[in-house]
Design a protein around this motif. Structure first.
Motif, PDB file in Angstrom:
ATOM      1  N   SER A   1       0.846  -1.193   0.000  1.00  0.00           N
ATOM      2  CA  SER A   1       0.000   0.000   0.000  1.00  0.00           C
ATOM      3  C   SER A   1       0.881   1.242   0.000  1.00  0.00           C
ATOM      4  O   SER A   1       0.534   2.259   0.576  1.00  0.00           O
ATOM      5  N   GLU A   2       2.026   1.122  -0.665  1.00  0.00           N
ATOM      6  CA  GLU A   2       2.971   2.239  -0.712  1.00  0.00           C
ATOM      7  C   GLU A   2       3.572   2.346  -2.105  1.00  0.00           C
ATOM      8  O   GLU A   2       3.949   1.333  -2.699  1.00  0.00           O
ATOM      9  N   PHE A   3       3.651   3.557  -2.634  1.00  0.00           N
ATOM     10  CA  PHE A   3       4.255   3.751  -3.942  1.00  0.00           C
ATOM     11  C   PHE A   3       5.150   4.988  -3.909  1.00  0.00           C
ATOM     12  O   PHE A   3       4.977   5.888  -3.083  1.00  0.00           O
ATOM     13  N   ALA A   4       6.131   5.013  -4.818  1.00  0.00           N
ATOM     14  CA  ALA A   4       7.084   6.125  -4.890  1.00  0.00           C
ATOM     15  C   ALA A   4       7.175   6.608  -6.326  1.00  0.00           C
ATOM     16  O   ALA A   4       7.445   5.826  -7.237  1.00  0.00           O
ATOM     17  N   ILE A   5       6.944   7.895  -6.513  1.00  0.00           N
ATOM     18  CA  ILE A   5       7.040   8.509  -7.836  1.00  0.00           C
ATOM     19  C   ILE A   5       7.231  10.009  -7.647  1.00  0.00           C
ATOM     20  O   ILE A   5       6.786  10.576  -6.636  1.00  0.00           O
ATOM     21  N   ASN A   6       7.899  10.637  -8.592  1.00  0.00           N
ATOM     22  CA  ASN A   6       8.091  12.081  -8.550  1.00  0.00           C
ATOM     23  C   ASN A   6       6.817  12.753  -9.067  1.00  0.00           C
ATOM     24  O   ASN A   6       6.615  12.902 -10.272  1.00  0.00           O
ATOM     25  N   ALA A   7       5.953  13.167  -8.140  1.00  0.00           N
ATOM     26  CA  ALA A   7       4.636  13.694  -8.512  1.00  0.00           C
ATOM     27  C   ALA A   7       4.712  15.041  -9.227  1.00  0.00           C
ATOM     28  O   ALA A   7       3.734  15.457  -9.857  1.00  0.00           O
ATOM     29  N   SER A   8       5.867  15.702  -9.177  1.00  0.00           N
ATOM     30  CA  SER A   8       5.990  16.987  -9.880  1.00  0.00           C
ATOM     31  C   SER A   8       5.910  16.808 -11.397  1.00  0.00           C
ATOM     32  O   SER A   8       5.687  17.775 -12.131  1.00  0.00           O
ATOM     33  N   ASN A   9       6.074  15.559 -11.859  1.00  0.00           N
ATOM     34  CA  ASN A   9       5.993  15.271 -13.296  1.00  0.00           C
ATOM     35  C   ASN A   9       4.606  14.800 -13.729  1.00  0.00           C
ATOM     36  O   ASN A   9       4.428  14.353 -14.867  1.00  0.00           O
TER      37      ASN A   9
ATOM     38  N   ILE B   1      11.859  -0.652  -0.266  1.00  0.00           N
ATOM     39  CA  ILE B   1      11.021  -1.700  -0.859  1.00  0.00           C
ATOM     40  C   ILE B   1      11.480  -3.080  -0.396  1.00  0.00           C
ATOM     41  O   ILE B   1      10.664  -3.944  -0.069  1.00  0.00           O
ATOM     42  N   LEU B   2      12.781  -3.308  -0.358  1.00  0.00           N
ATOM     43  CA  LEU B   2      13.288  -4.595   0.117  1.00  0.00           C
ATOM     44  C   LEU B   2      12.931  -4.831   1.582  1.00  0.00           C
ATOM     45  O   LEU B   2      12.722  -5.969   2.008  1.00  0.00           O
ATOM     46  N   THR B   3      12.846  -3.763   2.346  1.00  0.00           N
ATOM     47  CA  THR B   3      12.599  -3.874   3.779  1.00  0.00           C
ATOM     48  C   THR B   3      11.132  -4.078   4.111  1.00  0.00           C
ATOM     49  O   THR B   3      10.780  -4.870   4.988  1.00  0.00           O
ATOM     50  N   ARG B   4      10.227  -3.367   3.382  1.00  0.00           N
ATOM     51  CA  ARG B   4       8.810  -3.456   3.748  1.00  0.00           C
ATOM     52  C   ARG B   4       7.853  -3.491   2.562  1.00  0.00           C
ATOM     53  O   ARG B   4       6.632  -3.394   2.739  1.00  0.00           O
ATOM     54  N   GLY B   5       8.357  -3.623   1.359  1.00  0.00           N
ATOM     55  CA  GLY B   5       7.493  -3.672   0.185  1.00  0.00           C
ATOM     56  C   GLY B   5       7.234  -2.291  -0.386  1.00  0.00           C
ATOM     57  O   GLY B   5       7.619  -1.268   0.187  1.00  0.00           O
ATOM     58  N   GLY B   6       6.584  -2.258  -1.533  1.00  0.00           N
ATOM     59  CA  GLY B   6       6.287  -0.999  -2.198  1.00  0.00           C
ATOM     60  C   GLY B   6       6.573  -1.105  -3.684  1.00  0.00           C
ATOM     61  O   GLY B   6       7.054  -2.128  -4.182  1.00  0.00           O
ATOM     62  N   VAL B   7       6.265  -0.041  -4.404  1.00  0.00           N
ATOM     63  CA  VAL B   7       6.562   0.019  -5.832  1.00  0.00           C
ATOM     64  C   VAL B   7       7.210   1.361  -6.124  1.00  0.00           C
ATOM     65  O   VAL B   7       6.792   2.397  -5.601  1.00  0.00           O
ATOM     66  N   PHE B   8       8.263   1.335  -6.941  1.00  0.00           N
ATOM     67  CA  PHE B   8       9.005   2.523  -7.343  1.00  0.00           C
ATOM     68  C   PHE B   8       8.803   2.735  -8.831  1.00  0.00           C
ATOM     69  O   PHE B   8       8.904   1.793  -9.621  1.00  0.00           O
ATOM     70  N   MET B   9       8.528   3.982  -9.217  1.00  0.00           N
ATOM     71  CA  MET B   9       8.266   4.276 -10.627  1.00  0.00           C
ATOM     72  C   MET B   9       9.061   5.499 -11.064  1.00  0.00           C
ATOM     73  O   MET B   9       8.999   6.556 -10.427  1.00  0.00           O
ATOM     74  N   TYR B  10       9.824   5.334 -12.143  1.00  0.00           N
ATOM     75  CA  TYR B  10      10.334   6.487 -12.887  1.00  0.00           C
ATOM     76  C   TYR B  10       9.987   6.200 -14.344  1.00  0.00           C
ATOM     77  O   TYR B  10      10.809   5.734 -15.129  1.00  0.00           O
ATOM     78  N   PRO B  11       8.732   6.470 -14.708  1.00  0.00           N
ATOM     79  CA  PRO B  11       8.219   6.017 -16.009  1.00  0.00           C
ATOM     80  C   PRO B  11       8.620   6.936 -17.156  1.00  0.00           C
ATOM     81  O   PRO B  11       9.087   8.062 -16.955  1.00  0.00           O
ATOM     82  N   LEU B  12       8.406   6.443 -18.359  1.00  0.00           N
ATOM     83  CA  LEU B  12       8.512   7.288 -19.545  1.00  0.00           C
ATOM     84  C   LEU B  12       7.379   8.306 -19.500  1.00  0.00           C
ATOM     85  O   LEU B  12       6.255   7.981 -19.120  1.00  0.00           O
ATOM     86  N   ASP B  13       7.676   9.557 -19.842  1.00  0.00           N
ATOM     87  CA  ASP B  13       6.627  10.570 -19.878  1.00  0.00           C
ATOM     88  C   ASP B  13       6.853  11.518 -21.059  1.00  0.00           C
ATOM     89  O   ASP B  13       7.842  11.397 -21.797  1.00  0.00           O
ATOM     90  N   GLU B  14       5.942  12.448 -21.236  1.00  0.00           N
ATOM     91  CA  GLU B  14       5.990  13.333 -22.405  1.00  0.00           C
ATOM     92  C   GLU B  14       7.198  14.267 -22.360  1.00  0.00           C
ATOM     93  O   GLU B  14       7.748  14.645 -23.397  1.00  0.00           O
TER      94      GLU B  14
END
Length: 337
Positions: free
Chosen positions: A205-213, A255-268
């Motif tokens: 129930s945790e995610f990481a992404i640069n929301a400024s993008n 993420i290794l310690t407690r789970g989660g998802v990390f995203m640095y996706p392709l964007d415009e």
């Protein structure tokens, strides 16, 4: 008094199970550990020894280098180039691969490394790290070319990182033997095994992404994040937390310690710059993907598994989505819709 299992002990015991092992890999891991111990010391002392701030130069990606980017790159080369365990080196901080001095003994491995990941955080005392990837050198090669380094991530012998935070931790994974965590005991200068066969929870129930993008995100990423932010009232039916450290080592370690998802996706924005992604395949995406998969997680560009990609260049950039398996697979499914 009980000492515990040192990094060297662990590697030696592992190599005993591998037919034909010579001890060269053990020596190489020890070289990397020496470099990481020195970098840990430099990071800890920081401004006391004048190593913070900008170096006034740029790396091959056009990014302003911190003083420690330059210094840690030199530390890694010094620690690895003269001990007969490698045939060549490649660094995120260098335009071309590093050829060993003519009189240096050659080994059977190639090492790629990011000497100080997250260095933009160093001046504000936030966790940074070192990332490394180890592949086999082609037989008989003593002067490797760039093409010799361009192997799919699935061909890595091992990969790891060292996190410089409240404690210094080294995490590494080898093919089919899982991911292990070691903590540096500074009282006697050894990395000791503290977490064996690390496993990432399949759900999170945790995610990481640069929301400024967010205004540049592609629809699949926007859909995923919007659903997470909708919480219990949304289609996921549960609340999520969002994190962002801007240090890949710190993100992956969490993420290794407690789970989660990390995203640095392709964007415009990246597409407009004609970039295939933000993170470097050879120095960041491949090594972290091996660690994540060996810990039971998943890693993808959103469209394909990272470890099966055929590299096109030593500084190639790619999108990255990694972490808890079920969340990564959900993101992949959104990209396929």
């Amino acid at each position: 008094m009980h000492i515990g299992t040192t990094l060297t002990n662990y590697i030696i015991e592992t190599q005993r199970q591998i037919q034909g092992a010579t001890g060269e890999f053990t020596g190489l891991l020890n070289d990397i550990a020496v470099a990481c111990k020195k970098i840990s010391d430099l990071v800890n002392k920081g401004d006391l020894i004048g190593v913070l701030g900008s170096a006034g130069s740029e790396n091959v990606q056009g990014e302003t280098q911190k003083k420690l980017d330059v210094i840690t790159n030199e530390v890694f080369i010094e620690a690895l180039a003269h001990n007969g365990h490698v045939a060549g080196l490649a660094s995120e901080e260098m335009d071309e691969i590093y050829q060993l001095p003519a009189d240096a003994p050659r080994g059977h491995y190639l090492v790629l490394f990011d000497p100080l990941d997250g260095s933009s955080n160093i001046d504000v005392n936030v966790s940074v790290g070192t990332i490394f990837s180890i592949i086999k050198a082609p037989p008989g090669v003593t002067q490797p070319t760039t093409e010799d380094f361009l192997k799919p991530g699935a061909e890595q012998c091992a990969a790891g990182y060292c996190l410089y935070g409240p404690s210094t931790m080294m995490v590494f994974a080898t093919r089919d033997r899982g991911a292990q965590m070691f903590t540096l005991d500074k009282d006697f200068g050894e990395f000791l095994l503290t977490h064996e066969n690390v496993q990432i929870p399949e759900d999170t129930s945790e995610f990481a992404i640069n929301a400024s993008n967010s205004r540049f995100w592609e629809p699949p990423v926007k859909r995923y994040v919007d659903e997470c932010l909708a919480g219990k009232e949304g289609p996921r039916g549960k609340d999520f937390n969002m994190r962002w450290v801007a240090s890949m080592v710190a993100e992956v370690h969490r993420i290794l310690t407690r789970g989660g998802v990390f995203m640095y996706p392709l964007d415009e924005k990246l597409k407009a710059k004609d970039q295939g992604g933000k993170l470097r395949l050879m120095y960041e995406a491949n090594p972290m993907s091996l660690i994540i998969e060996q810990a039971g997680g998943a890693s993808s560009t959103g469209r394909e598994r990272i470890l099966t990609m055929q590299p096109e260049g030593i500084h190639q950039r790619v999108p990255v989505v990694l972490g808890s398996k079920n969340e990564v697979e959900r993101l992949i499914s959104y990209h396929l819709d």
